[in-house]
Write an enzyme that holds these catalytic residues in place. Structure first.
Site, short mmCIF file in Angstrom:
data_model
loop_
_atom_site.label_atom_id
_atom_site.label_comp_id
_atom_site.label_asym_id
_atom_site.label_seq_id
_atom_site.Cartn_x
_atom_site.Cartn_y
_atom_site.Cartn_z
N HIS A 39 0.83 -1.21 0.00
CA HIS A 39 0.00 0.00 0.00
C HIS A 39 0.87 1.26 0.00
O HIS A 39 0.46 2.30 0.52
CB HIS A 39 -0.99 -0.01 1.17
CG HIS A 39 -2.09 -1.03 0.99
ND1 HIS A 39 -3.19 -0.79 0.21
CD2 HIS A 39 -2.21 -2.29 1.43
CE1 HIS A 39 -3.97 -1.88 0.21
NE2 HIS A 39 -3.38 -2.81 0.94
N ASP A 41 2.54 1.93 -3.12
CA ASP A 41 2.73 2.33 -4.53
C ASP A 41 1.87 3.54 -4.91
O ASP A 41 2.35 4.47 -5.56
CB ASP A 41 2.55 1.15 -5.49
CG ASP A 41 1.18 0.51 -5.51
OD1 ASP A 41 0.35 0.81 -4.62
OD2 ASP A 41 0.91 -0.30 -6.42
N GLY A 130 -8.18 -13.55 -6.65
CA GLY A 130 -8.60 -13.00 -5.36
C GLY A 130 -7.66 -13.38 -4.23
O GLY A 130 -8.01 -13.30 -3.06
N ALA A 131 -6.44 -13.81 -4.57
CA ALA A 131 -5.51 -14.31 -3.56
C ALA A 131 -4.39 -13.32 -3.28
O ALA A 131 -3.44 -13.64 -2.57
CB ALA A 131 -4.92 -15.64 -4.01
N GLY A 132 -4.48 -12.13 -3.87
CA GLY A 132 -3.43 -11.13 -3.62
C GLY A 132 -2.17 -11.39 -4.42
O GLY A 132 -1.10 -10.92 -4.07
N SER A 136 -5.22 -10.25 -11.95
CA SER A 136 -5.78 -9.30 -12.92
C SER A 136 -4.69 -8.52 -13.65
O SER A 136 -4.80 -8.29 -14.86
CB SER A 136 -6.81 -8.37 -12.28
OG SER A 136 -6.29 -7.78 -11.13
N GLU A 168 -7.35 -0.67 -15.48
CA GLU A 168 -7.90 -1.09 -14.18
C GLU A 168 -8.53 0.11 -13.45
O GLU A 168 -9.61 0.01 -12.90
CB GLU A 168 -6.77 -1.71 -13.35
CG GLU A 168 -7.22 -2.22 -12.02
CD GLU A 168 -7.10 -3.73 -11.88
OE1 GLU A 168 -6.51 -4.38 -12.75
OE2 GLU A 168 -7.64 -4.25 -10.90
N ASP A 180 1.73 -3.87 -9.55
CA ASP A 180 1.45 -5.21 -10.08
C ASP A 180 1.73 -5.29 -11.57
O ASP A 180 2.33 -6.26 -12.06
CB ASP A 180 -0.02 -5.59 -9.81
CG ASP A 180 -0.37 -5.48 -8.35
OD1 ASP A 180 0.57 -5.40 -7.52
OD2 ASP A 180 -1.57 -5.47 -8.02
C1 GLA Z 1 -3.04 -4.26 -4.99
C2 GLA Z 1 -2.84 -3.11 -5.96
C3 GLA Z 1 -1.40 -2.61 -5.93
C4 GLA Z 1 -0.96 -2.31 -4.49
C5 GLA Z 1 -1.28 -3.49 -3.57
C6 GLA Z 1 -1.02 -3.17 -2.12
O1 GLA Z 1 -2.29 -5.37 -5.42
O2 GLA Z 1 -3.17 -3.51 -7.26
O3 GLA Z 1 -1.26 -1.49 -6.76
O4 GLA Z 1 -1.54 -1.13 -4.06
O5 GLA Z 1 -2.63 -3.90 -3.68
O6 GLA Z 1 0.33 -3.00 -1.91
#
Ligand code: GLA
Length: 398
Positions: A39, A41, A130-132, A136, A168, A180
């Site tokens: 969090h 970026d 949806g797993a971080g 996407s 996005e 990402d």
């Molecule tokens: C998601 C967002 C990224 C980043 C992370 C948290 O993956 O797509 O841009 O903000 O959350 O670090």
């Protein structure tokens, strides 16, 4: 978690042949695991992700008209739209929302003045959703990489990442940062990338995991994020609120993002901020410091320090940024107590998904047993573990 065979790019090629005919271009783009820097970026800060050996593969061929025809091998569904008349598929509708990612990238390419023609594409992927782990972004970057090659658009990998982020932000409606897409486009095998999210400068840092006898283990909590988009956008808004207030409190107009506030400045005025806003800002400001210190430690070969910073990052995401959930806290704390673990933290946006763990290779088997068993007993859920490789970013194959 066994690696599903065949690789997505091969599955996509096969599906393209079957559904449409021989592909002209094949492309793939990986998901990512963020080692530290969460969090930060979209606050113009620093991140340190690695691309992983899970990816989205696309196989594509041109048409001579304006029709886009799609097939998802993952969902076994077709979708199509006209380049001159398409809109976002509304959330909750029956139709494929994966199709929105294609519409989104097509929209930003058209808006950027690229004269596209119709095309046919088959898509397959093995990044858990949806797993971080940025399924996407992998989808967007794979699609953009393929379109860039198919229509000879001449865009650099960095530009494709920015276009993916725009798709996005503007089309899908998630106010994500650039991490990402950038790591999916630019990842390097056996390296993590230090990214300055303001200048978009990137520095590959060797991980030397084999040499160091270490592994990056991903633990999937099995919890899928729910209303993440609105929660994500809400966090971003809170950070913007923090910037406005800090700028005023510190009387410094040059503050454009939380990146610009030093820990010293923050401490001087923190008590003037509302509790929530103070906590959000404290996370971002301290996390940026952790990224820089962590990369320094890694480069000096001080992996123990890197691991401690990962643990601190989790605490900060849990207590200050409030994006963890009890299952991720449980996984992180079980891992942090297990022998041979240097560091453990949630990775990605949060609200569900995975933890990332830096583990000594010799301890992996006991790590797996003790953490998975304790997690099952205490949460009533199954977690899955896999050891991932730091992989190369997006690529095309003719
Ligand atoms: C998601 C967002 C990224 C980043 C992370 C948290 O993956 O797509 O841009 O903000 O959350 O670090």
């Amino acid at each position: 978690m066994p690696h599903p065979k065949p690789r997505p790019i091969e599955a996509a090629q096969e599906a393209c042949r079957r559904e449409f005919g021989s592909p002209e271009i094949r492309a793939q783009a990986p998901g990512r695991v963020n080692l530290i820097g969460e969090h930060t970026d979209y606050n113009d800060g620093f991140v340190f992700p690695a691309a992983i050996d899970r990816e989205v593969g696309v196989a594509m061929r041109r048409r001579t008209d304006r029709l886009v025809r799609l097939y998802s091998e993952t969902y076994r569904r077709h979708d199509e739209f006209d380049l001159d008349a398409f809109a976002r598929i509304p959330p909750g509708s029956d139709a494929s929302t994966w199709g929105n990612y294609v519409r989104g990238v097509v929209r930003v390419l058209l808006d950027a003045g690229h004269p596209l023609l119709g095309f046919e594409a088959a898509i397959s992927g093995n990044v858990p959703e949806g797993a971080g782990l940025s399924s996407s972004a992998a989808f967007e970057v794979a699609m953009l990489t393929a379109l860039n090659a198919l229509f000879d658009l001449g865009r650099s990998a960095k530009e494709l990442a920015l276009l993916g982020q725009r798709a996005e932000n503007e089309f899908v409606g998630v106010a994500c940062g650039i991490m990402d897409q950038l790591i999916s486009a630019l990842g390097r095998r056996d390296h993590a990338l230090l990214i300055d999210c303001r200048s978009l400068e990137t520095r590959p840092v060797p991980l030397r995991l084999k040499e160091r006898g270490l592994a990056i283990a991903i633990l999937d909590s099995g919890m899928r994020r729910g209303l993440v988009d609105s929660k994500f956008n809400a966090r971003r808004a809170e950070c913007e609120d923090a910037v406005r207030r800090l700028k005023q409190l510190l009387g410094r107009d040059a503050i454009r993002a939380l990146r610009d506030v030093t820990p010293l400045e923050f401490n001087a005025v923190a008590r003037e901020l509302p509790d929530d806003i103070r906590a959000r800002a404290r996370h971002v400001i301290s996390e940026n410091e952790r990224v820089i210190r962590g990369v320094e430690a890694l480069e000096e070969g001080n992996l123990a320090v890197f691991g401690k910073l990962m643990n601190q990052s989790h605490q900060s995401l849990k207590n200050d940024f409030n994006v963890s959930i009890p299952q991720l806290d449980l996984l992180a704390s079980l891992a942090q107590k297990a022998p041979g673990v240097l560091g453990a933290r949630m990775t990605g946006a949060g609200f569900g998904g995975c933890t990332v763990n830096l583990v000594e290779v010799g301890s992996l088997a006991t790590f797996r047993d003790t953490v998975l068993n304790a997690y099952r007993e205490r949460s009533g859920r199954e977690a899955t573990l896999w050891v991932c490789e730091a992989a190369d970013g997006a690529s095309t194959l003719a």
